[in-house]
Write a protein that holds these residues in place. Structure first.
Motif, short mmCIF file in Angstrom:
data_model
loop_
_atom_site.label_atom_id
_atom_site.label_comp_id
_atom_site.label_asym_id
_atom_site.label_seq_id
_atom_site.Cartn_x
_atom_site.Cartn_y
_atom_site.Cartn_z
N GLY A 86 0.80 -1.22 0.00
CA GLY A 86 0.00 0.00 0.00
C GLY A 86 0.83 1.26 0.00
O GLY A 86 0.29 2.36 0.16
N THR A 87 2.15 1.14 -0.16
CA THR A 87 3.04 2.30 -0.20
C THR A 87 4.21 2.00 -1.12
O THR A 87 4.68 0.85 -1.18
CB THR A 87 3.54 2.67 1.20
N ASP B 220 6.30 -2.35 5.79
CA ASP B 220 5.52 -1.13 5.97
C ASP B 220 4.18 -1.32 5.27
O ASP B 220 4.13 -1.48 4.05
CB ASP B 220 6.27 0.06 5.37
N VAL B 221 3.09 -1.35 6.06
CA VAL B 221 1.75 -1.56 5.53
C VAL B 221 0.95 -0.29 5.70
O VAL B 221 0.81 0.21 6.83
CB VAL B 221 1.04 -2.75 6.21
#
Length: 277
Positions: free
Chosen positions: A87-88, A96-97
């Motif tokens: 998501g990034t 890292d979500v």
């Protein structure tokens, strides 16, 4: 058998009858792609649509993007360097979500009574676990995970030192362990302590009775010992023992006074009658 060179922007493999087409290298080969290109190598269903597989070399390093899902079957999926972002496009940690909606990370198992969770290690050595156990409870472990330090049941009850808490917070331990402590920041002398045997200490770290107070006390209102304090009686003592109150003098004074004072004058407590012992 030899070198083949295609000078074309589009090389098409097609068949009117074969269900699948395979491009195969019979020996080891290296394919080069251009540098500093957003779409250095792509696979798409049409040249007019966005690619479903793309390798970009804009940053000098190849980055791969896939439109749709990525399935890893029997092999491990390993990232040997860098951060992974979901998501990034700019992950700041190893994983890292990010999401624009309220979302969750799901960890599950196909087993009927699974035990799933997180393991924390240091130099390959286990240092703690958080697990969802069978029986609908979350367990917290420290060290190698041989002992459950804390559990949270599906009822909301929390247990420390017990896996079957019967209250919203249940703490069980041996009689000499401090179950609950309140103290000033950095103070080694807690102001309030509850020991494992139920003794409560205020101003002391070693309460010898159910309530031990070290220091000056102040009570407003009525106070009852052995009975509920009655209206109009600041101190109400009730007992079936013939001895009501014992006051001892720890000093060398052999004739201490016990004072009873009203707003005007202090009176000494007089003893009427003599003790038979």
């Amino acid at each position: 058998n030899g070198t083949a060179f295609f000078d074309s922007k589009l090389i098409r493999f097609a068949s009117s009858s074969a269900p699948n087409l395979v491009l195969q290298y019979n020996t080891r080969a290296t394919s080069t792609i251009p540098n500093s290109e957003k779409y250095a190598f792509t696979i798409a269903t049409s040249t007019a649509t966005s690619p479903i597989f793309n390798v970009s070399t804009l940053t000098g390093k190849a980055s791969t993007s896939i439109t749709g899902g990525l399935a890893v079957n029997t092999s491990d999926f390993v990232v040997t360097g860098g951060n992974v972002g979901i998501g990034t496009t700019a992950p700041g940690q190893l994983l890292d979500v990010q999401s624009t909606t309220h979302n969750r990370i799901r960890i599950g198992s196909s087993l009927a009574s699974p035990s799933v969770g997180f393991e924390f290690t240091e130099s390959g050595v286990a240092k703690g676990y958080i697990q969802r156990q069978s029986g609908n409870r979350f367990s917290f472990y420290s060290g190698d995970g041989s002992t459950e330090d804390m559990v949270i049941l599906d009822t909301g009850n929390v247990g420390i030192g017990t896996t079957t808490p019967w209250g919203k917070l249940s703490v069980e331990m041996d009689t000499n362990t401090r179950a609950f402590v309140v103290g000033d920041t950095g103070s080694s002398s807690p102001a309030f302590i509850v020991k494992g045997n139920g003794n409560v200490g205020i101003g002391t770290t070693s309460p010898s009775r159910l309530l031990s107070v070290a220091g000056t006390g102040y009570v407003t209102g009525n106070f009852g010992i052995g009975a509920l304090a009655g209206t109009g009686y600041p101190l109400h003592i009730k007992t079936t023992d013939s001895n009501m109150v014992l006051v001892e003098n720890a000093s060398a004074d052999s004739n201490p006074n016990i004072g009873i004072k009203n707003d005007v004058q202090l009176y000494n407590l007089q003893t009427v009658g003599a003790r038979s012992d």
